[in-house]
Scaffold this active site. Structure first.
Site, PDB file in Angstrom:
ATOM      1  N   MET A 237       0.784  -1.120   0.048  1.00 38.35           N
ATOM      2  CA  MET A 237       0.179   0.086  -0.128  1.00 38.35           C
ATOM      3  C   MET A 237       0.716   1.200  -0.062  1.00 38.35           C
ATOM      4  O   MET A 237       0.589   2.317   0.649  1.00 38.35           O
ATOM      5  CB  MET A 237      -1.011  -0.073   1.270  1.00 38.35           C
ATOM      6  CG  MET A 237      -1.918  -1.150   1.315  1.00 38.35           C
ATOM      7  SD  MET A 237      -2.689  -1.385  -0.153  1.00 38.35           S
ATOM      8  CE  MET A 237      -4.009  -0.259   0.103  1.00 38.35           C
TER       9      MET A 237
ATOM     10  N   ASN B 199       1.827  -5.065 -10.886  1.00 35.47           N
ATOM     11  CA  ASN B 199       0.864  -4.867  -9.724  1.00 35.47           C
ATOM     12  C   ASN B 199      -0.286  -5.451 -10.148  1.00 35.47           C
ATOM     13  O   ASN B 199      -0.705  -5.581 -11.316  1.00 35.47           O
ATOM     14  CB  ASN B 199       0.553  -3.400  -9.463  1.00 35.47           C
ATOM     15  CG  ASN B 199      -0.314  -3.185  -8.330  1.00 35.47           C
ATOM     16  OD1 ASN B 199      -0.216  -3.723  -7.057  1.00 35.47           O
ATOM     17  ND2 ASN B 199      -1.115  -2.108  -8.415  1.00 35.47           N
TER      18      ASN B 199
ATOM     19  N   HIS C 193      -4.640  -5.007  -9.262  1.00 35.93           N
ATOM     20  CA  HIS C 193      -5.742  -4.004  -8.947  1.00 35.93           C
ATOM     21  C   HIS C 193      -7.059  -4.726  -9.003  1.00 35.93           C
ATOM     22  O   HIS C 193      -7.333  -5.181 -10.255  1.00 35.93           O
ATOM     23  CB  HIS C 193      -5.393  -2.641  -9.571  1.00 35.93           C
ATOM     24  CG  HIS C 193      -6.437  -1.605  -8.964  1.00 35.93           C
ATOM     25  ND1 HIS C 193      -6.277  -1.041  -7.822  1.00 35.93           N
ATOM     26  CD2 HIS C 193      -7.660  -1.347  -9.247  1.00 35.93           C
ATOM     27  CE1 HIS C 193      -7.013  -0.082  -7.550  1.00 35.93           C
ATOM     28  NE2 HIS C 193      -7.940  -0.203  -8.519  1.00 35.93           N
TER      29      HIS C 193
HETATM   30  C1  GRF Z   1      -5.917  -7.387  -3.401  1.00 37.94           C
HETATM   31  O1  GRF Z   1      -7.203  -6.901  -3.592  1.00 37.94           O
HETATM   32  C2  GRF Z   1      -5.047  -6.674  -4.609  1.00 37.94           C
HETATM   33  O2  GRF Z   1      -5.886  -6.659  -5.697  1.00 37.94           O
HETATM   34  C3  GRF Z   1      -4.947  -5.279  -3.861  1.00 37.94           C
HETATM   35  O3  GRF Z   1      -4.672  -5.434  -2.636  1.00 37.94           O
HETATM   36  C4  GRF Z   1      -5.343  -6.571  -2.086  1.00 37.94           C
HETATM   37  C5  GRF Z   1      -4.368  -7.638  -1.452  1.00 37.94           C
HETATM   38  O4  GRF Z   1      -4.808  -8.635  -0.845  1.00 37.94           O
HETATM   39  N1  GRF Z   1      -3.746  -4.720  -4.488  1.00 37.94           N
HETATM   40  P1  GRF Z   1      -4.054  -9.661  -0.172  1.00 37.94           P
HETATM   41  O5  GRF Z   1      -2.911  -9.025   0.964  1.00 37.94           O
HETATM   42  O6  GRF Z   1      -3.167 -10.152  -1.119  1.00 37.94           O
HETATM   43  O7  GRF Z   1      -4.723 -10.516   0.504  1.00 37.94           O
END
Ligand code: GRF
Length: 176
Positions: A78, A93, A95
């Site tokens: 993040m 990445n 998304h």
């Molecule tokens: C996912 O929904 C991804 O698309 C976004 O952040 C979330 C990460 O989920 N970028 P996780 O930590 O892999 O469960």
């Protein structure tokens, strides 16, 4: 052997799906970088026996400088990486929206509340601007009229766990 560094700040479910997809194949070596000391991703790395690095965001460039990875994979990291970091290699990445729609946080909820008929997942190259690099792959899912937000989130995560490992494999095998 290909070396892949996965960046994750959150629960790490994509990190785990990627590692499991390659199932201990020695041709691929995964490591985790997290900026959060107590991230779920670290717990998963310990359980999966994956080497992990806790690196404060401000120290990311310094940490990466004398290391070499074939691919950098953001999976729920993040943070917005600066240009000096992005110049070190190929960054991708995932998304949870059909980009260019619904960039940024709470993308699934944004699509759901906007009354869209479909939502989806995008895998893209990372550039300086958030969720804006060239799209590598997308998959959509219908938002049925009786679907709850939680059900949609669940569908989206299932798609993520399927398409991200596949895209990574194709990039590493130079099929993309
Ligand atoms: C996912 O929904 C991804 O698309 C976004 O952040 C979330 C990460 O989920 N970028 P996780 O930590 O892999 O469960």
């Amino acid at each position: 052997m290909k070396k892949i560094l996965i960046f994750a700040s959150g629960s790490g479910s994509n990190f785990e799906a990627i590692v499991k997809h390659f199932g201990g194949n020695c041709a691929y070596c995964f490591e985790l970088l997290t900026d959060k000391e107590n991230s779920g991703a670290i717990e998963r790395a310990k359980r999966l026996g994956v080497k992990f690095h806790h690196v404060k965001f401000k120290n990311t460039f310094e940490f990466l400088l004398n290391k070499k990875y074939d691919l950098y994979v953001l999976a729920g990291y993040m943070r917005i990486l600066p240009e000096d970091v992005l110049k070190l290699g190929t960054f991708i990445n995932i998304h949870p929206s059909l980009l260019p729609k619904f960039k940024g946080i709470n993308a699934i909820e944004q699509a759901y509340n906007a009354g869209e008929s479909k939502a989806g997942v995008s895998v893209h190259y990372v550039v300086g601007e958030v969720d804006s690099g060239e799209i590598i792959e997308q998959e959509s899912v219908e938002i049925k009229s009786d679907m709850t937000l939680e059900e949609l989130e669940c569908e989206i995560h299932k798609i993520e766990h399927k398409i991200y490992p596949n895209v990574i494999e194709r990039i590493l095998n130079e099929q993309i």
